[in-house]
Scaffold this motif. Structure first.
Motif, PDB file in Angstrom:
ATOM      1  N   GLU A   1      43.229  36.167  35.154  1.00  0.00           N
ATOM      2  CA  GLU A   1      43.622  36.865  36.451  1.00  0.00           C
ATOM      3  C   GLU A   1      42.318  37.214  37.319  1.00  0.00           C
ATOM      4  OE1 GLU A   1      45.319  41.169  36.919  1.00  0.00           O
ATOM      5  OE2 GLU A   1      47.138  39.592  36.860  1.00  0.00           O
TER       6      GLU A   1
ATOM      7  N   PHE B   1      40.694  33.992  38.796  1.00  0.00           N
ATOM      8  CA  PHE B   1      41.607  33.649  40.043  1.00  0.00           C
ATOM      9  C   PHE B   1      40.968  34.673  41.140  1.00  0.00           C
ATOM     10  CE2 PHE B   1      44.998  34.688  43.273  1.00  0.00           C
ATOM     11  CZ  PHE B   1      45.486  33.302  43.388  1.00  0.00           C
ATOM     12  N   VAL B   2      40.790  35.874  41.065  1.00  0.00           N
ATOM     13  CA  VAL B   2      40.468  36.623  42.108  1.00  0.00           C
ATOM     14  C   VAL B   2      39.114  36.249  42.499  1.00  0.00           C
ATOM     15  CG1 VAL B   2      39.666  39.111  42.583  1.00  0.00           C
ATOM     16  CG2 VAL B   2      41.645  38.890  41.572  1.00  0.00           C
TER      17      VAL B   2
ATOM     18  N   GLU C   1      39.394  32.307  44.114  1.00  0.00           N
ATOM     19  CA  GLU C   1      40.289  31.796  45.169  1.00  0.00           C
ATOM     20  C   GLU C   1      39.846  32.374  46.619  1.00  0.00           C
ATOM     21  OE1 GLU C   1      43.978  29.799  46.006  1.00  0.00           O
ATOM     22  OE2 GLU C   1      42.724  30.016  44.086  1.00  0.00           O
TER      23      GLU C   1
ATOM     24  N   ILE D   1      43.009  35.775  48.587  1.00  0.00           N
ATOM     25  CA  ILE D   1      43.680  36.667  47.266  1.00  0.00           C
ATOM     26  C   ILE D   1      44.822  37.613  48.123  1.00  0.00           C
ATOM     27  CG2 ILE D   1      41.857  36.283  45.795  1.00  0.00           C
ATOM     28  CD1 ILE D   1      41.661  39.538  46.352  1.00  0.00           C
TER      29      ILE D   1
ATOM     30  N   PHE E   1      47.993  37.500  46.083  1.00  0.00           N
ATOM     31  CA  PHE E   1      47.816  38.232  44.768  1.00  0.00           C
ATOM     32  C   PHE E   1      48.045  39.807  44.889  1.00  0.00           C
ATOM     33  CE2 PHE E   1      44.884  40.694  42.151  1.00  0.00           C
ATOM     34  CZ  PHE E   1      45.404  40.522  40.871  1.00  0.00           C
TER      35      PHE E   1
ATOM     36  N   LYS F   1      51.613  40.767  45.775  1.00  0.00           N
ATOM     37  CA  LYS F   1      52.311  40.638  44.580  1.00  0.00           C
ATOM     38  C   LYS F   1      52.117  41.918  43.755  1.00  0.00           C
ATOM     39  CE  LYS F   1      53.305  37.936  40.437  1.00  0.00           C
ATOM     40  NZ  LYS F   1      52.951  36.864  39.634  1.00  0.00           N
ATOM     41  N   ALA F   2      51.009  42.598  43.716  1.00  0.00           N
ATOM     42  CA  ALA F   2      50.490  43.675  43.014  1.00  0.00           C
ATOM     43  C   ALA F   2      51.134  44.956  43.586  1.00  0.00           C
ATOM     44  CB  ALA F   2      49.183  44.029  43.002  1.00  0.00           C
TER      45      ALA F   2
ATOM     46  N   LYS G   1      39.118  41.731  47.471  1.00  0.00           N
ATOM     47  CA  LYS G   1      38.251  41.186  46.298  1.00  0.00           C
ATOM     48  C   LYS G   1      37.553  42.117  45.700  1.00  0.00           C
ATOM     49  CE  LYS G   1      37.876  36.283  46.783  1.00  0.00           C
ATOM     50  NZ  LYS G   1      37.213  35.289  46.319  1.00  0.00           N
TER      51      LYS G   1
ATOM     52  N   SER H   1      40.038  44.649  44.007  1.00  0.00           N
ATOM     53  CA  SER H   1      40.958  44.054  42.741  1.00  0.00           C
ATOM     54  C   SER H   1      39.813  43.934  41.596  1.00  0.00           C
ATOM     55  CB  SER H   1      41.220  42.586  43.178  1.00  0.00           C
ATOM     56  OG  SER H   1      42.306  42.728  44.268  1.00  0.00           O
TER      57      SER H   1
ATOM     58  N   THR I   1      48.827  46.764  32.891  1.00  0.00           N
ATOM     59  CA  THR I   1      49.145  46.082  34.078  1.00  0.00           C
ATOM     60  C   THR I   1      49.620  46.855  35.328  1.00  0.00           C
ATOM     61  OG1 THR I   1      51.061  45.360  32.942  1.00  0.00           O
ATOM     62  CG2 THR I   1      49.123  43.899  32.635  1.00  0.00           C
TER      63      THR I   1
ATOM     64  N   SER J   1      48.116  47.441  39.005  1.00  0.00           N
ATOM     65  CA  SER J   1      49.023  47.114  40.144  1.00  0.00           C
ATOM     66  C   SER J   1      49.044  48.397  41.178  1.00  0.00           C
ATOM     67  CB  SER J   1      50.307  46.723  39.712  1.00  0.00           C
ATOM     68  OG  SER J   1      50.547  45.573  39.110  1.00  0.00           O
TER      69      SER J   1
END
Length: 830
Positions: A618, A621-622, A625, A628, A631, A634-635, A719, A722, A770, A774
């Motif tokens: 994860e 990815f942050v 990418e 984001i 992402f 979604k959070a 970013k 996150s 998790t 979020s």
């Protein structure tokens, strides 16, 4: 007969022989090639691989090419048995080759072959001296002659130098540096700073038993040391005690507490900040939340006690004090601040992994050593590698004399020194192996009293040690060393030593592992050289005392008395197969216990491994990418769904009891600016409409922020938040899991399975983490203001490894905030 039926290593060796025969047949045709033609073979192999040929298809020709290149570059031509070892290593197995059989040269063939796919090969050594010797010496010259690049990965390299090394076809490195680089790669703030960009493709581990067995229980740890934040605990505590009832909201059922809107205003006034939910204030907010919980949720003499100026936890199940335990995440320090006792420093583990789990991440793994057969079951079960015993090039003619057993340590040492003196006077070189540093000092004093010149080495391997070990085969040389000293360095015999019987290896006691004893013995008798070995034991040795005790000592004393000639002036040693079997049995029992311990460690670490892989994926990815935003959305949606669900209880088919007031309190003024959530609107919506409405408000806020700033700045804003949130919660989670691991061991006394409890609680903690990630991403993205001068920062600075090295990410330079530019973009690239 049974060995032939069931020994997988023998089967692998049998399969390797026809392949080795084919390589032998090519030797004359490859020898006829010019240097240029030989070098061009590398490019030809690469092209054939890209056109669909497998590495197995190329193996015979590639090995023949490396063999010839070695002859031309170093003058060494790999023996037939080295071909067998190289074939076994390519198959993902362990080649057990005796000392002096040329393991280093053997590894060149599979390393070259596996580098042809362009994914890189890591050759792992036990110390930096050996890594440097191979990479910069004649072994590295073989690769360079054939057109491959060779890198060296050592501790003092800068990130740019490491990236260059990892980009090479062949990389020589220590096991610890590879592991720390992996951990550091998942702590960097920018993707460009990652060094292991090609991932973990293939590793060949030299002295594989030392790295994967002996060091398996030692985790690699990067820690931030002690936090210097006692003042922040005290300040947060003063603030919490200053609050009024309306400044916080308590949920009795879940035992949670949060600041109300008026509390947020008070915090911003007291700490002189503009926005409590700004990303730069995450640490302060964490301390405030802990102070709130300590003052209004936790109660003295119920949840904890204060005894002798210290806060002690009370077990909620037994009512007993739990000495030595602390609440995690700084809550314990918050309670100490509340009770006005000494605030202990809070330490942080930033990242951790075991060697077992690190090396199992490689797509392909193999190794080589002189001693692995005794641990074959462990290699097979944990690493899926067979141990292939490669025959020696020349028969072993070393004399392995039976053990000498004495009653006392004094008798043993005197007899051992007599033996050394007698051999030294003839000029025979002697290697004295010890288990402990203390023993080596005792032997050194005894030798000094006899006037015998000698060198003393311990297990701290460095360049001087390797040099001394290499000279230990010269006439009159006496070397005291730990059993592990000098691994990877051959003891070559000096002039005239063969006639004296070769190197004499004398062990001062048996190690708890047979493998280590075999390693010491293997220092002598290389490549058909003569040699001698014997172990001196006493009934007072630690190994024998553990399993025999005083009873065994008394029996040995009685037998010794019966066997000693009345005219003998010195105690006579006992020689018996029965005693040898007893020692071997004790070693097997300890090896079994150690194996069970390593398996248990692995089972516990596997829980964290799965979680680590999810979080690192994860984070990567942050980091990598370009956009984001999906992402983050979604959070936000995940948090809204999880927070709303408990407030909408199903009471029948398609019927829900919805607590509109609680939903309003949960979201308005917390996730959103006060006044954003319309209470009237909530009352009109059903169980599907409410989450959709809240998500639409979140999307509206995101679109507003996007409209104010360029896309690149907005994405950097996402970013920064996150990464900071993920790192903060993951770091806390590691500490929590460490404490949980210690706590569950007590459960076995209540007939509970500690591993099952750890797995269950670990899963619950991970799920909670998790959800918190979020929640915080949602809160900070929706509430934080974008300013001009913030940049990505490490959650913990000045991090160090448990090997003494420092994390090489530089501390970012800070720019003072201009509070008049509240709505200006706040992010800039370094």
């Amino acid at each position: 007969m049974f060995k032939k039926w069931f020994d997988s290593g023998l089967k692998e060796l049998k399969k390797a022989k026809p392949v080795a025969d084919k390589i032998e047949k090519l030797s004359s045709s490859v020898a006829a090639l010019s240097d240029e033609e030989l070098k061009n073979k590398t490019e030809e192999f690469k092209q054939r691989f890209q056109q669909g040929a497998s590495l197995d298809d190329l193996m015979v020709e590639a090995y023949a090419v490396v063999r010839e290149a070695s002859r031309r570059v170093t003058g060494m031509y790999p023996y037939y048995v080295q071909l067998l070892g190289a074939i076994a290593i390519h198959g993902g197995n362990i080649a057990e080759m005796k000392t002096g059989e040329g393991k280093t040269l053997t590894a060149v063939m599979p390393a070259y072959l596996n580098a042809l796919n362009g994914l890189g090969v890591h050759i792992v050594t036990v110390n930096e001296y050996l890594a440097r010797r191979e990479a910069e010496g004649e072994i590295g010259d073989i690769y360079r002659f054939l057109g491959l690049t060779v890198g060296l990965n050592i501790r003092e390299l800068t990130p740019d130098q490491k990236k260059e090394a990892y980009a090479c076809d062949i990389l020589y490195s220590t096991n610890s540096e590879l592991g720390f680089d992996y951990l550091r790669d998942h702590m960097v703030l920018y993707a460009k700073d990652m060094v292991q960009k090609r991932g973990l493709n293939y590793a060949i581990i030299d002295e594989v038993d030392s790295i994967l067995i002996d060091e398996a229980r030692t985790p690699l740890i990067i820690s931030g040391g002690a936090k210097q934040n006692q003042n922040l605990y005290a300040a947060a505590d003063r603030f919490a005690k200053y609050l009024k009832d309306e400044d916080y909201i308590i949920d009795i059922e879940s035992k949670t507490i949060e600041l109300s809107e008026s509390g947020i205003v008070r915090a911003e006034q007291m700490f002189r900040i503009e926005n409590l939910y700004d990303i730069n204030n995450v640490t302060l907010l964490h301390h405030i939340n802990n102070a709130l919980r300590a003052n209004y949720i936790m109660f003295r003499d119920k949840d904890y006690m204060v005894v002798d100026n210290a806060v002690l936890i009370i077990d909620q199940f037994t009512g007993r004090v739990l000495p030595g335990r602390q609440f995690s995440e700084g809550l314990h320090q918050a309670l100490e601040a509340k009770e006005n006792v000494e605030i202990k420093k809070e330490t942080v583990t930033v990242a951790t992994i075991t060697y077992q789990n690190f090396f199992r991440m490689y797509k392909k793994l193999s190794g080589m050593t002189g001693t692995a057969k005794t641990e074959e079951e462990e290699f097979r079960e944990i690493y899926n590698m067979y141990v292939v015993e490669v025959p020696t090039n020349e028969p072993v003619i070393r004399v392995d004399a039976p053990d000498f057993l004495f009653v006392t340590l004094e008798d043993k040492y005197n007899a051992l020194i007599d033996d050394v003196q007698e051999r030294h006077e003839k000029g025979q070189p002697i290697l004295l192996g010890t288990v402990a540093v203390e023993t080596s000092e005792v032997l050194s004093k005894l030798l000094t009293r006899r006037g015998i010149k000698h060198d003393v080495l311990n297990a701290k391997q460095h360049e001087r040690e390797a040099d001394i070990i290499a000279k230990a085969g010269h006439k009159y040389a006496v070397t005291i060393a730990t059993n592990m000293a000098g691994r990877g360095t051959d003891i070559k015999l000096g002039e005239g030593v063969v006639e004296l019987g070769g190197l004499a290896v004398i062990g001062s006691e048996r190690h708890e592992s047979r493998r280590i004893d075999n390693q010491l013995r293997g220092r002598s008798g290389r490549q058909g050289d003569p040699g001698y070995s014997r172990f001196y034991l006493s009934a007072e040795d630690e190994l024998l005392m553990r399993f025999g005790g005083e009873t065994f000592k008394q029996r040995i004393a009685m037998i010794s008395k019966l066997n000693t000639d009345k005219e003998a002036t010195k105690p006579q040693p006992l020689e018996s197969k029965m005693f040898s079997r007893f020692v071997s049995s004790a070693q097997k029992r300890i090896e079994g216990q150690n194996y069970d311990t390593r398996k248990t460690v692995l089972k516990y670490d596997d829980v964290l491994r799965k979680q680590r892989e999810i979080m690192y994926a994860e984070r990567t990815f942050v980091l990598t990418e370009a956009n984001i935003e999906p992402f983050v959305i979604k959070a936000i949606e995940s948090y809204i769904d999880s927070a709303v669900a408990p407030l909408m209880v199903q009471v029948g088919k398609n019927k829900f009891e919805i607590n509109d007031e609680a939903i309003h309190v949960t979201f308005d003024g917390v996730l959103f600016v006060r006044g954003t959530v319309d209470k009237q609107k909530l009352a009109e919506l059903d169980e599907k409409g409410i989450p959709a409405y809240l998500k639409s408000l979140a999307m509206h806020e995101i679109e507003n922020k996007k409209a104010q700033f360029p896309e690149e700045i907005f994405n950097e804003f996402l970013k920064v938040i996150s990464l900071r949130v993920i790192d903060t919660f993951w770091m806390r989670h590691i500490d929590q899991m460490s404490e949980l691991r210690q706590a569950v061991t007590l459960q076995q006394y209540g007939q509970a399975n500690p591993l099952q409890i750890y797995q269950k609680e670990g899963f619950n903690k991970f799920r909670e983490m998790t959800l918190n990630i979020s929640k915080d991403i949602a809160t900070y993205v929706l509430r934080a203001q974008i300013r001009v001068n913030s940049e990505r920062e490490e959650v913990v600075k000045n991090t160090k490894t448990n090997e003494g090295g420092e994390l090489r990410n530089k501390k970012p330079s800070k720019v003072k905030q201009n509070h008049n530019q509240r709505n200006m973009p706040n992010w800039k690239r370094r």
